[in-house]
Design a protein around this motif. Structure first.
Motif, PDB file in Angstrom:
ATOM      1  N   ALA A  52       0.830  -1.194   0.000  1.00  0.00           N
ATOM      2  CA  ALA A  52       0.000   0.000   0.000  1.00  0.00           C
ATOM      3  C   ALA A  52       0.868   1.249   0.000  1.00  0.00           C
ATOM      4  CB  ALA A  52      -0.918  -0.003   1.213  1.00  0.00           C
ATOM      5  N   GLU A  53       2.180   1.072   0.087  1.00  0.00           N
ATOM      6  CA  GLU A  53       3.091   2.211   0.126  1.00  0.00           C
ATOM      7  C   GLU A  53       3.752   2.383  -1.244  1.00  0.00           C
ATOM      8  OE1 GLU A  53       2.944   3.572   3.039  1.00  0.00           O
ATOM      9  OE2 GLU A  53       2.524   1.958   4.445  1.00  0.00           O
ATOM     10  N   ASP A  54       4.318   3.563  -1.464  1.00  0.00           N
ATOM     11  CA  ASP A  54       5.075   3.810  -2.687  1.00  0.00           C
ATOM     12  C   ASP A  54       6.542   3.465  -2.496  1.00  0.00           C
ATOM     13  OD1 ASP A  54       2.912   4.687  -4.144  1.00  0.00           O
ATOM     14  OD2 ASP A  54       3.150   6.763  -3.519  1.00  0.00           O
ATOM     15  N   ALA A  55       6.895   2.918  -1.341  1.00  0.00           N
ATOM     16  CA  ALA A  55       8.295   2.645  -1.038  1.00  0.00           C
ATOM     17  C   ALA A  55       8.336   1.490  -0.049  1.00  0.00           C
ATOM     18  CB  ALA A  55       8.946   3.880  -0.424  1.00  0.00           C
ATOM     19  N   ALA A  56       9.469   0.778  -0.021  1.00  0.00           N
ATOM     20  CA  ALA A  56       9.612  -0.373   0.873  1.00  0.00           C
ATOM     21  C   ALA A  56      10.641  -0.069   1.950  1.00  0.00           C
ATOM     22  CB  ALA A  56      10.072  -1.589   0.069  1.00  0.00           C
ATOM     23  N   VAL A  57      10.368  -0.562   3.137  1.00  0.00           N
ATOM     24  CA  VAL A  57      11.329  -0.435   4.227  1.00  0.00           C
ATOM     25  C   VAL A  57      12.174  -1.707   4.272  1.00  0.00           C
ATOM     26  CG1 VAL A  57      11.621  -0.142   6.713  1.00  0.00           C
ATOM     27  CG2 VAL A  57       9.771   1.057   5.523  1.00  0.00           C
ATOM     28  N   VAL A  58      13.484  -1.531   4.300  1.00  0.00           N
ATOM     29  CA  VAL A  58      14.430  -2.647   4.301  1.00  0.00           C
ATOM     30  C   VAL A  58      15.401  -2.393   5.453  1.00  0.00           C
ATOM     31  CG1 VAL A  58      16.210  -3.827   2.957  1.00  0.00           C
ATOM     32  CG2 VAL A  58      14.280  -2.755   1.779  1.00  0.00           C
ATOM     33  N   THR A  59      15.509  -3.337   6.353  1.00  0.00           N
ATOM     34  CA  THR A  59      16.409  -3.125   7.490  1.00  0.00           C
ATOM     35  C   THR A  59      17.771  -3.758   7.208  1.00  0.00           C
ATOM     36  OG1 THR A  59      14.523  -3.087   8.975  1.00  0.00           O
ATOM     37  CG2 THR A  59      16.684  -3.426   9.983  1.00  0.00           C
ATOM     38  N   VAL A  60      18.815  -2.950   7.269  1.00  0.00           N
ATOM     39  CA  VAL A  60      20.183  -3.418   7.042  1.00  0.00           C
ATOM     40  C   VAL A  60      21.041  -2.903   8.182  1.00  0.00           C
ATOM     41  CG1 VAL A  60      22.200  -3.368   5.524  1.00  0.00           C
ATOM     42  CG2 VAL A  60      19.906  -3.341   4.528  1.00  0.00           C
ATOM     43  N   ALA A  61      21.765  -3.791   8.809  1.00  0.00           N
ATOM     44  CA  ALA A  61      22.687  -3.425   9.887  1.00  0.00           C
ATOM     45  C   ALA A  61      21.967  -2.593  10.948  1.00  0.00           C
ATOM     46  CB  ALA A  61      23.876  -2.632   9.329  1.00  0.00           C
ATOM     47  N   GLY A  62      20.702  -2.930  11.214  1.00  0.00           N
ATOM     48  CA  GLY A  62      19.938  -2.226  12.241  1.00  0.00           C
ATOM     49  C   GLY A  62      19.400  -0.886  11.785  1.00  0.00           C
ATOM     50  N   ALA A  63      19.749  -0.461  10.577  1.00  0.00           N
ATOM     51  CA  ALA A  63      19.241   0.820  10.072  1.00  0.00           C
ATOM     52  C   ALA A  63      18.011   0.572   9.211  1.00  0.00           C
ATOM     53  CB  ALA A  63      20.319   1.533   9.259  1.00  0.00           C
ATOM     54  N   GLU A  64      16.978   1.403   9.412  1.00  0.00           N
ATOM     55  CA  GLU A  64      15.782   1.289   8.584  1.00  0.00           C
ATOM     56  C   GLU A  64      15.999   2.090   7.303  1.00  0.00           C
ATOM     57  OE1 GLU A  64      11.532   0.547  10.553  1.00  0.00           O
ATOM     58  OE2 GLU A  64      12.397   2.502  11.013  1.00  0.00           O
ATOM     59  N   LEU A  65      16.180   1.363   6.208  1.00  0.00           N
ATOM     60  CA  LEU A  65      16.359   2.003   4.908  1.00  0.00           C
ATOM     61  C   LEU A  65      15.048   1.969   4.156  1.00  0.00           C
ATOM     62  CD1 LEU A  65      19.708   0.290   3.958  1.00  0.00           C
ATOM     63  CD2 LEU A  65      19.374   2.490   5.100  1.00  0.00           C
TER      64      LEU A  65
END
Lengths: 352, 352
Positions: A52-65
């Motif tokens: 439902a979003e225009d972007a995806a959240v991807v967690t890398v090394a504890g950072a929310e990208l």
């Protein structure tokens, strides 16, 4: 007389198998949602309501990208207020901003039609570079492909953005709650009408300029004021304010009530829409955002928005309600109510 | 008689300002490098020699991330050994792998021509999904735009990859050193000849299948064996092995010597190239890599490569030398030497 194969008669082709892609499938309206939900997501093995979003959240090394991509096919390439280079950067920066992310890096991929003037390529690339510099983000990588004459229309630009979520940002299209205030950062309808005016030589009395610009500083100010109160945020691009509100209503399973009186439509946009029989609620924007904010934080958030250049004209449009979940309803100027629906197909193709 | 404006006469238009984009500008050869170095990078305010990699390293929260983007305009969309969906995923996974990065997430952006069959869209999307699943990476986000009939050629796919650099990976196109061994993971020329065969109905005696596949597991095995010895790595796609070797020679300011005898060209590819007057060194690949490896680690790295499915047929092609920096020279089967140059323009357009 032709014989009917009983196996085939019993098992007709699925509805989409015999169909073709329509312009409206790229509109951001109902056909787009159908293509995504019934064709693309199932083909990827994802549930039809996965995105439902225009972007995806991807967690890398504890950072929310945050990762987002958009193809820009705007026609014409240059329009009052901008060009494809600026638009491609703004659109992507804004998709990151709507997830509460600061832009970290951009990637640009060009598909160019053979014969496209190199001077124009230089101009649009410089525009993209300038827009990225203004937004404080680096164009880190890119790609260029050339196709023969007639296999593209000049220049297409696909921009991908990598961002890092700001501390405290938690907004999602699915997180609006009854009681939330519906805030809009500024006037609507300028981008779509600028494109239409540039394309059709309609001879509007005065030129309408696109509102294309980056919104990440406005979004960051709103997150800094209080991320927990900021439930959902969306930039009303393809499909206009109507589509953005409907997407949030559907994803959050809430109703949304707005007041027509509160909807800021510039006089030139209103006049041009009137002339052409268009509804400003369906016209695309590239420089405003709509946010669902907890009631007790609404006034303070509105004040924060108005203190930024991009949110100077911010208004409260209405309220999220528990009634009519999935529907957007408007109190009209005439004192009635009407449902604000999503267009099925295309009001205006290739606006971004 | 027309008057000559002295200011204009004294200041002719820069060479590129009056020119148009050629098919060859998308070839991965010399024209591509010129467009990048003389038009695109200066327009972005970057030095003309800024980019030698197919991907950018971006550090976020102390993690080395890699971002890469590629537009896929392959014609035809389906070819022996693959289709645009698989190719788009493999190409992007491989650009990450060549930087020593494991893929974390992909983004897909479609530009679709009105009238494109929905069944084909489903098929190519499923291919992309299957290739991503095989590679162990998620397609996290996407975008779909539709343009009118005649404004595209069916379907274009832009894939962006986000990866995380493996510990110890330090390779860069600019880091090859004299004495390094030049290793190649397998036979060349299959992808380009598969596309050509599918496009032109040339009636090759037997079908040549593309080598399209993901190489990140092979690359990861090589990094795990010893990242410090792995100086440069590149997948020889557009422009073929010749372009990949020349890019590394130029970026590292070294010479490269290879032995024609060692270059693995499948018999079918050799026969087809012979028939058509093509040089297999210039034909595109989508499933092999070339690496410059410290001499004392060469045998062990070759053994590691041969222990993987993707590197089973790995060979040592030659050596990096201090002589003739920027040039690739081949010992021929005839006992002579010849310079292996980059093509100026296009041997075969739209191979990826």
């Amino acid at each position: 007389m032709t014989a009917v194969d009983p196996a085939r008669a019993a098992c007709p082709a699925p509805p989409h198998e015999t169909e073709r892609v329509l312009l409206g499938h790229g509109s951001g309206g109902r056909l787009s949602a159908e293509l995504l939900g019934h064709v693309l997501l199932p083909a990827l093995g994802a549930p039809p309501d996965a995105v439902a979003e225009d972007a995806a959240v991807v967690t890398v090394a504890g950072a929310e990208l945050v990762l987002t991509t958009d193809a820009f096919v705007v026609d014409p390439l240059v329009f009052p207020g901008g060009d494809i280079g600026r638009l491609a950067v703004h659109g992507t920066v804004n998709d990151l901003a709507m997830m509460g992310a600061a832009p970290v890096a951009l990637a640009l991929a060009y598909i160019i039609e053979e014969g496209f003037p190199i001077a124009d390529l230089r101009r649009h690339t410089a525009s993209a570079g300038a827009a990225a510099a203004e937004a404080g983000v680096r164009i880190a990588t890119g790609d260029t492909k050339v196709v023969g004459r007639g296999a593209a229309d000049g220049l297409y630009v696909t921009t991908t953005g990598l961002g890092r979520r700001l501390p405290g940002a938690r907004m999602s299209a699915g997180a609006a709650r009854p009681g939330d205030a519906v805030l809009l950062s500024g006037p609507i309808g300028r981008h779509g009408m600028a494109i239409l005016g540039a394309r059709e030589s309609l001879g509007f009395e005065a030129e309408i300029a696109s509102d294309t610009r980056s919104l990440h500083r406005l979004a960051a100010a709103m997150v800094a004021r209080g991320g927990a109160a900021l439930h959902a945020m969306r930039d009303p691009t393809r499909g206009g304010l109507a589509a953005a509100l409907n997407e949030i209503a559907a994803a959050s399973a809430v109703g949304i009530m707005i007041d027509e009186e509160a909807v800021p439509v510039p006089a030139l946009v209103a006049a041009a829409c009137d002339l052409l029989g268009l509804d400003p609620l369906h016209v695309a924007n590239e420089g405003c955002l709509v946010a669902m904010v907890a009631a007790d934080a609404a006034d303070a958030t509105l004040a924060t928005m108005r203190a930024t250049p991009e949110g100077r004209d911010a208004v409260r449009l209405g309220t999220v309600v528990a009634d009519h979940p999935g529907r957007v309803v408007m109190h009209t100027l005439m004192g009635g109510r009407r449902v604000v629906d999503v267009l099925v197909g295309e009001q205006l193709p290739r606006i971004c």
